[in-house]
Design a protein around this motif. Structure first.
Motif, short mmCIF file in Angstrom:
data_model
loop_
_atom_site.label_atom_id
_atom_site.label_comp_id
_atom_site.label_asym_id
_atom_site.label_seq_id
_atom_site.Cartn_x
_atom_site.Cartn_y
_atom_site.Cartn_z
N PRO A 1 -26.33 22.59 -77.12
CA PRO A 1 -26.93 21.87 -75.99
C PRO A 1 -25.92 21.07 -75.18
N HIS A 2 -24.71 20.90 -75.74
CA HIS A 2 -23.66 20.15 -75.05
C HIS A 2 -22.68 21.08 -74.33
N SER A 3 -23.00 22.37 -74.29
CA SER A 3 -22.12 23.33 -73.63
C SER A 3 -21.90 22.96 -72.17
N SER A 4 -20.71 23.22 -71.70
CA SER A 4 -20.40 22.93 -70.30
C SER A 4 -19.31 23.87 -69.81
N VAL A 5 -19.27 24.03 -68.49
CA VAL A 5 -18.24 24.84 -67.85
C VAL A 5 -17.32 23.89 -67.09
N TYR A 6 -16.04 24.01 -67.33
CA TYR A 6 -15.07 23.11 -66.70
C TYR A 6 -14.61 23.66 -65.35
N VAL A 7 -14.52 22.76 -64.39
CA VAL A 7 -14.08 23.12 -63.04
C VAL A 7 -12.70 22.50 -62.83
N PHE B 1 -19.95 21.46 -65.38
CA PHE B 1 -21.36 21.80 -65.22
C PHE B 1 -21.96 21.93 -66.62
N GLY B 2 -23.07 21.27 -66.88
CA GLY B 2 -23.77 21.41 -68.15
C GLY B 2 -25.12 22.05 -67.93
N TRP B 3 -25.95 22.05 -68.98
CA TRP B 3 -27.30 22.62 -68.87
C TRP B 3 -28.11 21.90 -67.79
N ASP B 4 -27.80 20.64 -67.55
CA ASP B 4 -28.56 19.85 -66.58
C ASP B 4 -27.94 19.85 -65.19
N GLY B 5 -26.90 20.68 -65.00
CA GLY B 5 -26.26 20.73 -63.69
C GLY B 5 -24.90 20.04 -63.70
N PRO B 6 -24.38 19.71 -62.53
CA PRO B 6 -23.04 19.10 -62.45
C PRO B 6 -23.02 17.71 -63.08
N SER B 7 -21.91 17.39 -63.71
CA SER B 7 -21.74 16.08 -64.34
C SER B 7 -21.57 14.99 -63.28
N TRP B 8 -21.73 13.76 -63.70
CA TRP B 8 -21.55 12.63 -62.79
C TRP B 8 -20.13 12.60 -62.24
N ARG B 9 -19.15 12.94 -63.06
CA ARG B 9 -17.75 12.95 -62.61
C ARG B 9 -17.55 14.00 -61.51
N LEU B 10 -18.13 15.18 -61.72
CA LEU B 10 -17.99 16.24 -60.72
C LEU B 10 -18.70 15.86 -59.43
#
Length: 353
Positions: free
Chosen positions: A290-296, A330-339
């Motif tokens: 559930p913590h999976s994310s794609v790095y930009v 980007f995580g399951w919930d969309g872009p992170s606050w940092r992005l």
């Protein structure tokens, strides 16, 4: 009833399949010796068994159902390998007189390498024998394999490899000072491969346990403890546990906040880590994380903004000064606050900056 074909259904089927494919390994000699060694140090356990599982490999299986709040394991302080253990060994006097002081990490690495080298004479042999012989962290991978990793992970892996190499180079003089303890050359014993193995052992298997600062060590935090048998517990992002050193029982204890059926693998959670962090630090990835994310990467980010923006350099300077050009995801919930923050700043008009 129609079977669930969604992510939850897949997770349930995988969990059921894993439980059917567990092979009890408690009859193996190395585990028999380890359990006896632990018992001599005050460890009593009747519910956990070492086993091989489909998908996770070696782990611990419970022989009784666990409910939320149940104690998974309680490992006495005498079983823990800490810097206190190192200072009590023959390495202690060399560490205490070495200047500048070595780090707690190097002290533990040195101890592991030395104990592995002396073999049968080591009081820690039953534990050393069940430690992995090799690791799958990026620092251990061949260059060709690292080059296939995603850009952000590849850069982190290269940084990690550089850090371990610098650790080795900076410790060679200290290793040489230990020559009186060994018949064989310390250059042969404490080579790069040995340090890489010891570093991975500590990085992937230690529990967090804060110790008081000692003058014989550098100012780096002394927060490591190797926990034999307990470190056979594998990670799952879908469980919760409470783990801490119990000052009253003088034991490191883990309690589960989840249920676990009899003969299933018992999991703990190493933390809310995405798969990049898991691969980098532990050498594996978790399915259905559930913590999976794609790095930009910053290069990818900048491709979509006008190169002729007169304030581009000023915007980049602000992002760089506030460390907002890394860990954009980007995580399951969309872009992170940092992005989102980085995107918003880059999108500002001339009169908004």
């Amino acid at each position: 009833m129609k079977k669930s074909r969604g992510r939850t259904g897949r997770k349930r089927r995988r969990k059921h399949l894993r439980s059917l494919c567990a092979v009890n390994c408690s009859h193996k000699l190395e585990y028999i010796k380890l359990k006896k060694w632990l018992k001599d140090r005050g460890f009593e356990d009747s519910n956990l068994r070492p086993a091989e599982f489909l998908g996770t490999g070696r782990g611990l299986m419970t022989t009784k159902a666990l409910q939320a709040g149940d104690l998974i394991i309680s490992l006495p302080e005498k079983c823990l390998l800490t810097t206190g253990t190192v200072l009590s060994s023959c390495l202690g006097e060399y560490i205490m007189k070495w200047k500048p002081p070595v780090s707690p990490l190097i002290a533990l690495c040195t101890f592991l390498i030395a104990e592995k080298h002396i073999g049968e004479k080591s009081p820690w042999k039953p534990y050393i024998d069940v430690l992995p012989k090799t690791y799958t962290c990026p620092v251990c991978l061949e260059h060709d394999a690292v080059s296939l990793l995603p850009e952000t992970l590849r850069m982190k892996a290269q940084e990690q490899r550089t850090m371990v190499h610098e650790l080795y180079v900076s410790s060679k003089a200290f290793f040489s000072s230990l020559q009186p303890l060994f018949a064989e050359s310390t250059e042969t014993i404490f080579n790069y491969s040995a340090l890489e193995w010891a570093w991975c052992t500590i990085n992937t298997r230690t529990i967090y346990m804060k110790h008081s600062q000692r003058e014989c060590f550098s100012l780096e935090p002394d927060v490591y403890a190797l926990a034999p048998y307990l470190d056979l517990l594998n990670h799952s992002p879908n469980v919760q546990v409470k783990a801490a050193f119990n000052e009253q029982t003088r034991s490191y204890e883990i309690r589960t906040n989840s249920q676990c059926k009899r003969y299933e693998e018992v999991f703990i959670c190493y933390g809310p880590h995405d798969n990049q962090r898991l691969l980098l630090e532990y050498g594996f990835v978790a399915m259905d994380n559930p913590h999976s994310s794609v790095y930009v990467s910053s290069d990818t980010l900048l491709k979509y903004f006008p190169p002729l923006d007169k304030q581009r350099n000023a915007k980049l300077s602000i992002l760089r000064d506030h460390d907002f050009l890394e860990n954009l995801t980007f995580g399951w919930d969309g872009p992170s606050w940092r992005l989102l923050t980085a995107l918003k700043l880059l999108s500002l008009g001339a009169d908004e900056l």
